[in-house]
Design a protein around this motif. Sequence first.
Motif, PDB file in Angstrom:
ATOM      1  N   ARG A  17       4.492  -3.311   8.246  1.00 45.55           N
ATOM      2  CA  ARG A  17       5.868  -2.803   8.251  1.00 45.55           C
ATOM      3  C   ARG A  17       6.053  -1.821   7.105  1.00 45.55           C
ATOM      4  N   ILE A  18       6.671  -0.689   7.387  1.00 48.85           N
ATOM      5  CA  ILE A  18       7.032   0.248   6.331  1.00 48.85           C
ATOM      6  C   ILE A  18       8.269  -0.338   5.658  1.00 48.85           C
ATOM      7  N   VAL A  19       8.113  -0.763   4.409  1.00 47.39           N
ATOM      8  CA  VAL A  19       9.191  -1.459   3.694  1.00 47.39           C
ATOM      9  C   VAL A  19       9.933  -0.543   2.739  1.00 47.39           C
ATOM     10  N   GLY A  20       9.376   0.627   2.475  1.00 51.74           N
ATOM     11  CA  GLY A  20      10.030   1.602   1.615  1.00 51.74           C
ATOM     12  C   GLY A  20       9.542   2.990   1.963  1.00 51.74           C
ATOM     13  N   TRP A  21      10.433   3.951   1.868  1.00 53.74           N
ATOM     14  CA  TRP A  21      10.045   5.332   2.156  1.00 53.74           C
ATOM     15  C   TRP A  21      11.047   6.265   1.498  1.00 53.74           C
ATOM     16  N   ASN A  22      10.626   7.501   1.304  1.00 55.56           N
ATOM     17  CA  ASN A  22      11.521   8.517   0.763  1.00 55.56           C
ATOM     18  C   ASN A  22      10.991   9.892   1.141  1.00 55.56           C
ATOM     19  N   MET A  32       0.840  -1.152   0.000  1.00 55.19           N
ATOM     20  CA  MET A  32       0.000   0.000   0.000  1.00 55.19           C
ATOM     21  C   MET A  32       0.898   1.232   0.000  1.00 55.19           C
ATOM     22  N   CYS A  33       0.593   2.206  -0.828  1.00 57.21           N
ATOM     23  CA  CYS A  33       1.463   3.374  -0.982  1.00 57.21           C
ATOM     24  C   CYS A  33       0.666   4.666  -0.937  1.00 57.21           C
ATOM     25  N   ASP A  34       1.329   5.701  -0.420  1.00 60.55           N
ATOM     26  CA  ASP A  34       0.724   7.027  -0.452  1.00 60.55           C
ATOM     27  C   ASP A  34       1.796   8.074  -0.194  1.00 60.55           C
ATOM     28  N   VAL A  35       1.439   9.322  -0.459  1.00 64.40           N
ATOM     29  CA  VAL A  35       2.326  10.467  -0.291  1.00 64.40           C
ATOM     30  C   VAL A  35       1.668  11.445   0.666  1.00 64.40           C
ATOM     31  N   ALA A  84       8.453  19.390   2.280  1.00 58.44           N
ATOM     32  CA  ALA A  84       9.087  18.072   2.207  1.00 58.44           C
ATOM     33  C   ALA A  84       7.958  17.100   1.882  1.00 58.44           C
ATOM     34  N   TYR A  85       8.110  16.335   0.818  1.00 58.62           N
ATOM     35  CA  TYR A  85       7.117  15.341   0.429  1.00 58.62           C
ATOM     36  C   TYR A  85       7.621  13.981   0.886  1.00 58.62           C
ATOM     37  N   VAL A  86       6.716  13.183   1.430  1.00 59.76           N
ATOM     38  CA  VAL A  86       7.086  11.905   2.029  1.00 59.76           C
ATOM     39  C   VAL A  86       6.245  10.803   1.404  1.00 59.76           C
ATOM     40  N   ALA A  87       6.913   9.754   0.928  1.00 62.33           N
ATOM     41  CA  ALA A  87       6.228   8.592   0.356  1.00 62.33           C
ATOM     42  C   ALA A  87       6.525   7.373   1.213  1.00 62.33           C
ATOM     43  N   PHE A  88       5.484   6.600   1.504  1.00 63.78           N
ATOM     44  CA  PHE A  88       5.637   5.358   2.256  1.00 63.78           C
ATOM     45  C   PHE A  88       5.105   4.191   1.434  1.00 63.78           C
ATOM     46  N   VAL A  89       5.784   3.043   1.531  1.00 62.54           N
ATOM     47  CA  VAL A  89       5.297   1.774   1.006  1.00 62.54           C
ATOM     48  C   VAL A  89       5.151   0.867   2.224  1.00 62.54           C
ATOM     49  N   THR A  90       3.931   0.423   2.490  1.00 59.56           N
ATOM     50  CA  THR A  90       3.643  -0.357   3.692  1.00 59.56           C
ATOM     51  C   THR A  90       3.141  -1.746   3.318  1.00 59.56           C
TER      52      THR A  90
END
Length: 168
Positions: free
Chosen positions: A26-31, A1-4, A14-20
Motif C-alpha cells: 500500500r502506498i501510505v505516503g506520497w507527495n 520503502m521510499c523513492d523519488v 514535477a517530482y514525486v515521492a512515494f512511501v510504500t
Amino acid sequence: MCDVTYVATWSGFAYVAFVTDVYSRRIVGWNVAATLKSEVLPMQALDMAAWQSGGRLDGLIHHADHGSNYTAMVYTDRIAELGAVPSTGTVGDSFENAMAEAVNNLYKTELIRQQGPWRTVEQVELATLEYVWWWNHERLHGELDMRTPTEVEQAYYAGTETLLSLTG
C-alpha cells in the motif's frame, strides 16, 4: 520503502515521492512538488505515512536509497523523531530498493505515459492522488495473490483481532 521519480511538464519538472508499505504494497505516503528539497518533497510523504499510522512510526524500518534528499539531516532527524529506524542500501545498488523502483516504474507506465503530456505540476498532483487511491483500493497485485493492498491489510488485521480474542 521510499523513492523519488520525476515527470516532465510544460511548466518544468514535477517530482514525486512515494512511501510504500512492504507487507501490503500500500502506498501510505506520497507527495508531488516542483522541488526535490528534503523538507518539502520526501518529508511531506513521510509525514503523510506517519499521520496514517496515528502520528508515529515506532519500530518500523524506513528504507531508501542514498539520494541526497533521503540522507539529508533534516530528513533523517525526522525519521528518528517519528520512531522509525533508518536504512539505506549500498551505494549504486538499485536491487536493494527494487520494490520502490517497481512502484515508480508502474506509476509511469500505468499513469504518466498513458495520460500525458502534462501541463503543470498541479495536474500531475491531482492525477497522482487518483492513481494512489486506485493502486491501494482497486489495482490487483500479483505479489499479493491478485488482491489489493487494502484487502491484504484488512485480512491481516482481521486475523490479528481473531488471534487477540482467542488469547484474551
